[in-house]
Write a protein that holds these residues in place. Structure first.
Motif, PDB file in Angstrom:
ATOM      1  N   THR A  89      -6.107-102.070 -76.702  1.00 38.59           N
ATOM      2  CA  THR A  89      -7.004-103.261 -77.478  1.00 38.59           C
ATOM      3  C   THR A  89      -7.911-103.804 -76.504  1.00 38.59           C
ATOM      4  O   THR A  89      -7.293-104.219 -75.195  1.00 38.59           O
ATOM      5  N   ARG A  90      -9.080-103.936 -76.750  1.00 38.00           N
ATOM      6  CA  ARG A  90     -10.148-104.597 -75.906  1.00 38.00           C
ATOM      7  C   ARG A  90     -10.615-105.717 -76.593  1.00 38.00           C
ATOM      8  O   ARG A  90     -11.262-105.649 -77.836  1.00 38.00           O
TER       9      ARG A  90
ATOM     10  N   ARG B 282      -6.536-114.369 -76.748  1.00 37.05           N
ATOM     11  CA  ARG B 282      -5.789-114.041 -77.763  1.00 37.05           C
ATOM     12  C   ARG B 282      -6.301-113.079 -78.890  1.00 37.05           C
ATOM     13  O   ARG B 282      -7.712-112.882 -78.877  1.00 37.05           O
ATOM     14  N   THR B 283      -5.579-111.911 -79.396  1.00 39.66           N
ATOM     15  CA  THR B 283      -6.099-111.232 -80.019  1.00 39.66           C
ATOM     16  C   THR B 283      -6.511-111.344 -81.545  1.00 39.66           C
ATOM     17  O   THR B 283      -5.889-111.016 -82.639  1.00 39.66           O
TER      18      THR B 283
ATOM     19  N   PRO C  55     -10.519-117.402 -80.524  1.00 39.18           N
ATOM     20  CA  PRO C  55     -10.443-116.870 -79.214  1.00 39.18           C
ATOM     21  C   PRO C  55     -10.180-118.034 -78.187  1.00 39.18           C
ATOM     22  O   PRO C  55     -10.496-119.209 -78.467  1.00 39.18           O
ATOM     23  N   THR C  56      -9.610-117.614 -77.317  1.00 38.49           N
ATOM     24  CA  THR C  56      -9.097-118.468 -76.155  1.00 38.49           C
ATOM     25  C   THR C  56      -9.754-118.155 -74.723  1.00 38.49           C
ATOM     26  O   THR C  56     -10.219-116.885 -74.782  1.00 38.49           O
ATOM     27  N   LYS C  57      -9.961-118.731 -73.874  1.00 40.51           N
ATOM     28  CA  LYS C  57     -10.314-118.118 -72.464  1.00 40.51           C
ATOM     29  C   LYS C  57      -9.058-117.377 -71.759  1.00 40.51           C
ATOM     30  O   LYS C  57      -8.280-117.454 -72.188  1.00 40.51           O
TER      31      LYS C  57
ATOM     32  N   ASP D  31       0.550-113.118 -74.329  1.00 42.77           N
ATOM     33  CA  ASP D  31       0.378-113.842 -75.518  1.00 42.77           C
ATOM     34  C   ASP D  31       0.340-115.171 -75.341  1.00 42.77           C
ATOM     35  O   ASP D  31       1.237-115.947 -75.085  1.00 42.77           O
ATOM     36  N   PRO D  32      -0.755-115.935 -75.643  1.00 39.73           N
ATOM     37  CA  PRO D  32      -0.985-117.462 -75.551  1.00 39.73           C
ATOM     38  C   PRO D  32      -0.030-118.126 -76.596  1.00 39.73           C
ATOM     39  O   PRO D  32       0.379-119.434 -76.376  1.00 39.73           O
TER      40      PRO D  32
END
Length: 532
Positions: free
Chosen positions: A112-113, A118-119, A124-126, A161-162
């Motif tokens: 996964t790219r 966060r997927t 989205p996160t930094k 994982d955040p």
């Protein structure tokens, strides 16, 4: 399970399984398997409707039975190809010998790219890493109606994982999709660690979904056809002094999840379901087996809880799935807390708690010439959902940091999409545009708060809004090794998925008049090699 037990289990499987092979399989199809994508496409066009569309996972045997009931003469050429893909995956092996044994295994890999920590392309996160690798090896053995499977998984995202946290000392290695099961006609029972998803494959669920990592559970199904009952009893992570902890010690509060559902399928055009779930907790709580009875409805029995139940959080849901002439409607309404008595007195004293509810809705239209799906999805999750009336840690609807149902609360999400199946151009290709509007309030079920500060039941505080315009792509060519006669005992699948889009964010991080624009894209490459 320690390494010695795992080793013994694998050896037992292979000693038993190396004898011979046989027939219809009771292996569970993993809730994240590609087959559910094709099953949903066919169900959107009125086929395979004998399979309960919101009670995932299925086992291979019940899917095989549903496939055999389809009148292939009524299928279009592309629908026939989709059905063949599903059939190849669940096709039983020819019986060899008299022992009725079957064995096999599967190796899957995923890369996964995404340019986010966060997927999730909408949130989205930094930070993050360039690629998140995932590998899983499963080995199974079957004898008559009994199945035994062991699985080992390595997933880098579990570590970073955040939203989640580690569930084992070795977070990069975890036993998943490991279970022992029995299935015969109107009854099945599975004990082990695997995911459940009580919603459409392409959507989420308000009671339990495939969002969290799998936890240890006991699953029962009664009935087949028009009336079906299902029960889940699962062990969740414990809480010590308000913090989640997998270790059991002094002052540790143990937590369990229960799920019941009653499904009525009067015809292939309509289904209605009554669902309920409960998280119970207590320092001296023993495993409450009475909830294994699917007719022991939790919302009726809530007034007679044992004294060892120090806290509980019950939710009930009503769900429908209706289909007519390629138009499909699927809806879930989940209710957590609703105060009926003394509302006026509680409101005057400031003690009236806001209503906790969740709506999950999907409407789609599936055309045949050309092959296009048009749809709209709308989700609404209130501020108080998935936290319980007391907002204590042990009541939160989560496992290992991730939501058991939705992964967030206090939000609404509207999505419009179109899927074009371009098989006449490139076989196995699907692509199409989508527009999503996400409105997120400031509250979530992960943090405690005083409900008295709430002015509304949803979208509290400064609302962050995300407009996303995206293009989704999925490409899955035909099984490669099955084209070679000498490799009939093997089959392999390759799938490429992409979701690339433009996010326009207003009131970013809930700060008024702060906006941001960002291109967010996620790419996934899946490879699967199965042998039997």
């Amino acid at each position: 399970m320690d390494s010695n037990r795992a080793f013994v289990l694998v050896i037992v499987i292979w000693i038993v399984a190396f004898t011979n092979c046989f027939a219809q399989s009771k292996i569970l199809i993993k809730s994240q398997h590609w087959a559910y994508e094709y099953i949903e496409r066919l169900q959107n066009r009125g086929h395979l409707r004998t399979l309960n569309p919101t009670a995932i996972p299925y086992n291979r045997g019940e899917v095989w039975e549903a496939v055999q009931e389809v009148d292939r003469e009524t299928l279009s050429p592309l629908s026939r190809q989709w059905l063949k893909k599903v059939e190849n995956h669940v096709k039983p092996e020819k019986q060899k010998g008299s022992y009725n044994l079957i064995y096999g295994g599967e190796l899957t890999g995923r890369a996964t790219r995404i340019n986010s920590g966060r997927t999730n392309v909408l949130r989205p996160t930094k930070g993050g890493e360039s690629v998140y690798p995932h590998w899983k090896l499963t080995l199974y053995g079957e004898w008559k109606n009994i199945v035994l499977q062991t699985g080992l998984m390595l997933d880098r995202y579990y570590i970073v994982d955040p939203d989640g946290y580690r569930t084992a000392a070795r977070p990069w290695l975890r036993a998943e999709d490991s279970y022992i099961g029995y299935d015969k006609g109107h009854f099945s029972a599975y004990l082990g660690r695997f995911r459940h998803h009580w919603g459409l494959n392409s959507s989420t669920s308000g009671i339990i979904s495939k969002n969290p990592v799998p936890f240890d559970n006991f699953y029962l199904r009664f009935g087949k056809g028009n009336i079906q009952f299902r029960t889940i009893l699962g062990e969740l992570d414990s809480v010590t002094e308000g913090q989640f902890d997998n270790r059991i010690g002094a002052n540790t509060i143990k937590r369990y999840f229960f799920g019941h559902r009653l499904d009525w399928l009067p015809s292939k055009h309509f289904m209605v379901s009554l669902l309920e779930g409960e998280i119970v907790s207590g320092e001296h709580l023993n495993l409450p087996f009475r909830h294994l009875n699917p007719l022991n409805f939790l919302f009726v029995d809530s007034s007679t809880k044992p004294k060892q139940y120090e806290s509980s959080n019950i939710m009930i849901a009503l769900a429908i799935d209706a289909y007519w002439n390629n138009l499909r409607v699927n809806s879930q309404f989940i209710l957590d807390d609703l105060v009926v008595e003394d509302r006026e007195e509680l409101e005057e004293s400031g003690e009236l708690k806001p209503m906790a509810y969740t709506f999950i809705n999907s409407v789609s239209y599936a055309s045949i010439e050309p092959y296009v799906d048009l749809g709209v999805r709308y989700n609404m999750v209130s501020s108080m959902s998935y936290r319980g009336s007391s907002s204590i840690a042990e009541d939160r609807w989560m496992y290992a940091g991730r939501g058991l149902a939705t992964n967030f609360s206090d939000y609404t999400k509207l999505q419009l999409y179109a899927h074009w199946y371009a098989d006449r151009v490139i076989p196995g290709l699907r692509l199409g545009p989508s527009y999503t509007l996400l409105s997120q309030g400031e509250l979530g079920f992960r943090q405690p708060f005083d409900y008295k500060i709430l002015n509304d039941s949803i979208l509290h505080g400064t609302i962050e809004k995300t407009h996303r315009f995206a293009l989704q792509l999925e490409y899955q060519p035909v099984e490669l090794l099955r084209l070679i006669p000498s490799w009939e005992s093997f089959d392999t699948n390759v799938r490429l998925r992409a979701d690339v889009g433009y996010n326009h964010v207003l009131n970013e991080n809930h700060i008024v008049n702060v906006s941001n624009n960002k291109l967010v894209g996620m790419f996934q490459l899946d490879v699967r090699l199965a042998f039997n």
